[in-house]
Design a protein around this motif. Structure first.
Motif, PDB file in Angstrom:
ATOM      1  N   PHE A  19       0.657  -1.185  -0.041  1.00  0.00           N
ATOM      2  CA  PHE A  19      -0.008  -0.072  -0.234  1.00  0.00           C
ATOM      3  C   PHE A  19       0.945   1.128  -0.142  1.00  0.00           C
ATOM      4  O   PHE A  19       1.815   1.170   0.908  1.00  0.00           O
ATOM      5  N   PRO A  21       0.233   5.032   0.128  1.00  0.00           N
ATOM      6  CA  PRO A  21      -0.112   6.378   0.298  1.00  0.00           C
ATOM      7  C   PRO A  21       0.651   7.531  -0.068  1.00  0.00           C
ATOM      8  O   PRO A  21       1.686   7.426  -0.067  1.00  0.00           O
ATOM      9  N   SER A  45      -1.269  -1.059  -3.977  1.00  0.00           N
ATOM     10  CA  SER A  45      -2.630  -1.040  -3.650  1.00  0.00           C
ATOM     11  C   SER A  45      -2.559   1.027  -3.287  1.00  0.00           C
ATOM     12  O   SER A  45      -1.211   1.281  -2.785  1.00  0.00           O
ATOM     13  N   LEU A  46      -3.246   1.688  -4.013  1.00  0.00           N
ATOM     14  CA  LEU A  46      -3.097   2.977  -4.177  1.00  0.00           C
ATOM     15  C   LEU A  46      -4.547   3.576  -3.481  1.00  0.00           C
ATOM     16  O   LEU A  46      -5.467   2.928  -3.727  1.00  0.00           O
ATOM     17  N   LEU A  47      -4.351   4.677  -2.604  1.00  0.00           N
ATOM     18  CA  LEU A  47      -5.368   5.380  -2.324  1.00  0.00           C
ATOM     19  C   LEU A  47      -5.243   6.856  -2.997  1.00  0.00           C
ATOM     20  O   LEU A  47      -4.385   7.584  -2.535  1.00  0.00           O
ATOM     21  N   LYS A  82      -4.162  -2.066  -7.729  1.00  0.00           N
ATOM     22  CA  LYS A  82      -5.705  -1.883  -7.021  1.00  0.00           C
ATOM     23  C   LYS A  82      -5.549  -0.222  -6.777  1.00  0.00           C
ATOM     24  O   LYS A  82      -4.777   0.381  -6.058  1.00  0.00           O
ATOM     25  N   ALA A  97      -8.199   0.205   1.224  1.00  0.00           N
ATOM     26  CA  ALA A  97      -6.818   0.438   0.436  1.00  0.00           C
ATOM     27  C   ALA A  97      -5.860  -0.498   1.247  1.00  0.00           C
ATOM     28  O   ALA A  97      -4.935  -1.019   0.709  1.00  0.00           O
ATOM     29  N   CYS A  98      -6.026  -0.613   2.666  1.00  0.00           N
ATOM     30  CA  CYS A  98      -5.283  -1.390   3.463  1.00  0.00           C
ATOM     31  C   CYS A  98      -5.671  -3.042   3.343  1.00  0.00           C
ATOM     32  O   CYS A  98      -4.910  -3.824   4.116  1.00  0.00           O
ATOM     33  N   ILE A 101      -3.064  -6.157   2.871  1.00  0.00           N
ATOM     34  CA  ILE A 101      -1.662  -5.788   2.171  1.00  0.00           C
ATOM     35  C   ILE A 101      -0.670  -6.565   3.211  1.00  0.00           C
ATOM     36  O   ILE A 101      -0.864  -6.771   4.300  1.00  0.00           O
ATOM     37  N   CYS A 104       3.058  -1.068   4.092  1.00  0.00           N
ATOM     38  CA  CYS A 104       2.648   0.156   3.807  1.00  0.00           C
ATOM     39  C   CYS A 104       3.808   0.952   3.727  1.00  0.00           C
ATOM     40  O   CYS A 104       4.475   1.273   4.798  1.00  0.00           O
ATOM     41  N   ASN A 106       4.366   4.851   3.530  1.00  0.00           N
ATOM     42  CA  ASN A 106       3.583   5.787   3.491  1.00  0.00           C
ATOM     43  C   ASN A 106       4.263   7.363   3.250  1.00  0.00           C
ATOM     44  O   ASN A 106       4.913   7.687   4.162  1.00  0.00           O
ATOM     45  N   ILE A 133      -4.791   4.518   9.076  1.00  0.00           N
ATOM     46  CA  ILE A 133      -3.852   3.413   8.480  1.00  0.00           C
ATOM     47  C   ILE A 133      -3.288   2.418   9.610  1.00  0.00           C
ATOM     48  O   ILE A 133      -3.395   1.531   9.505  1.00  0.00           O
TER      49      ILE A 133
END
Length: 278
Positions: A19, A21, A45-47, A82, A97-98, A101, A104, A106, A133
C-alpha cells in the motif's frame, strides 16, 4: 516471487501487496515508478483523490494493468494494481486500500506552504489519516504488516550554527507556527505507539524541486541566511523507500527513527543556496 523447494522443484509464492499512500506526490510517484518495475514481486494498492491531475497521471498504469478507467470515486482492480479513488479523510477508503496488504510505504503528506494555508487539512492528512492506517493494520495483522512512514527533520525546529548538526536523539522541538511539523509529529507518534511490530519513521529533509521557481511563495525566504541546509532528490527518496522492502524482519532497522538527507554533496548554507539559484 519464486522459491526453491526440496527436489529442485520451484513454486510461485504469493506476491506481497504494498500500500503506497501519497503516490501522486513528488516522493511518492518516484517510489511508485520503482515499485511498478517490481511487479514480478509485488502488487500495488493506491489511495488517490479522483482529481483530473491524478486521473491523467495514473491512466497509463491503469491501461497497463488492464483497468478500464472510471470517472469520479470508486475501486478499480487490475493485474497487480488496485486503486481506491477516494480520500484519505475517509476511514472506509483507508480501510479498503489497506485490505490484504503486507506493506505500507507511507509517503502521504500535506507540506508547507500548503500546510500553513490549510492547517486543518494538514492535521487531517498528516495525523488523522495516519491513525486510520495504523488502525487498519492493527485490525488485520500488526505482527505481519510492515509500515515505513515518512516524518520530517522539521520536527527538531530551527537549527542554527553552532548547533546545526541534527541527531535522531535530539529533542523534538518544532517551531511554534510550523503546522506541518506539529501535524507530522502527531502522526509519527501514532505509529510509534501502535501495536505494529515492524515500523520505522524516516525523518525526511527538504526535497529539492527540479524547478525551484515553480514554488514562488514567501516561504522561500523564511530561512535565516546562515542556516545550514542538506537537501535530497525525489529519486533518491524513492530509492530509499523501495530499499526498505529488502530489510529482513529480524533486523534492528525496525522500531527506530532515522534522519534522511542527501549527504555531504547536498550540503550548503541558505546564503550560498540563494547565490547559486539567482
Amino acid at each position: 516471487m519464486i522459491s526453491k523447494q526440496p527436489g529442485n522443484m520451484q513454486i510461485l509464492d504469493k506476491k506481497h501487496v504494498v500500500f503506497l499512500p501519497g503516490a501522486s506526490g513528488s516522493m511518492g510517484f518516484e517510489t511508485f515508478k520503482l515499485l511498478w518495475e517490481k511487479r514480478d514481486r509485488y502488487e500495488v494498492s493506491l489511495l488517490l483523490r479522483p482529481s483530473k491531475k491524478n486521473k491523467k497521471l495514473f491512466r497509463p498504469y491503469e491501461k497497463e494493468a488492464g483497468i478500464a478507467s472510471i470517472s469520479g470515486s470508486g475501486i478499480v482492480n487490475g493485474e497487480g494494481l488496485k486503486i481506491v479513488w477516494g480520500d484519505a479523510h475517509s476511514r472506509d477508503d483507508v480501510i479498503e486500500a489497506c485490505r490484504g496488504i503486507d506493506w505500507c510505504l507511507n509517503c502521504m503528506a500535506i507540506i508547507s506552504p500548503e500546510a500553513d494555508r490549510k492547517p486543518d487539512e494538514a492535521y487531517r492528512v498528516n495525523t488523522q489519516a495516519v491513525k486510520y492506517i495504523v488502525d487498519a493494520i492493527e485490525n488485520q495483522a500488526p505482527d505481519h504488516i510492515r509500515m515505513v512512514s515518512i516524518g520530517t527533520i522539521a520536527e527538531y525546529g530551527d537549527r542554527l550554527p553552532p548547533v546545526h548538526v541534527g541527531r535522531v536523539g535530539d529533542p523534538v522541538f518544532p517551531s511554534k507556527f510550523d503546522i506541518y511539523a506539529h501535524s507530522k509529529i502527531q502522526g509519527e507518534l501514532a505509529v510509534m505507539e501502535s501495536r505494529i511490530s515492524h515500523w520505522v519513521s524516516l525523518r525526511q529533509t527538504f526535497i529539492m524541486l527540479p524547478d525551484l521557481f515553480s514554488l514562488m511563495d514567501p516561504i522561500m525566504f523564511h530561512q535565516p541566511i546562515n542556516s545550514f541546509m542538506e537537501s535530497i532528490t525525489a529519486k533518491d527518496s524513492g530509492r530509499l523507500m523501495i530499499s526498505c522492502l529488502d530489510v529482513p524482519g529480524d533486523s534492528d532497522f525496525w522500531r527506530r527513527c532515522y534522519n534522511i538527507s542527501g549527504g555531504p554533496v547536498c550540503r550548503t548554507t541558505f546564503l550560498e543556496f540563494l547565490d547559486r539559484i539567482y
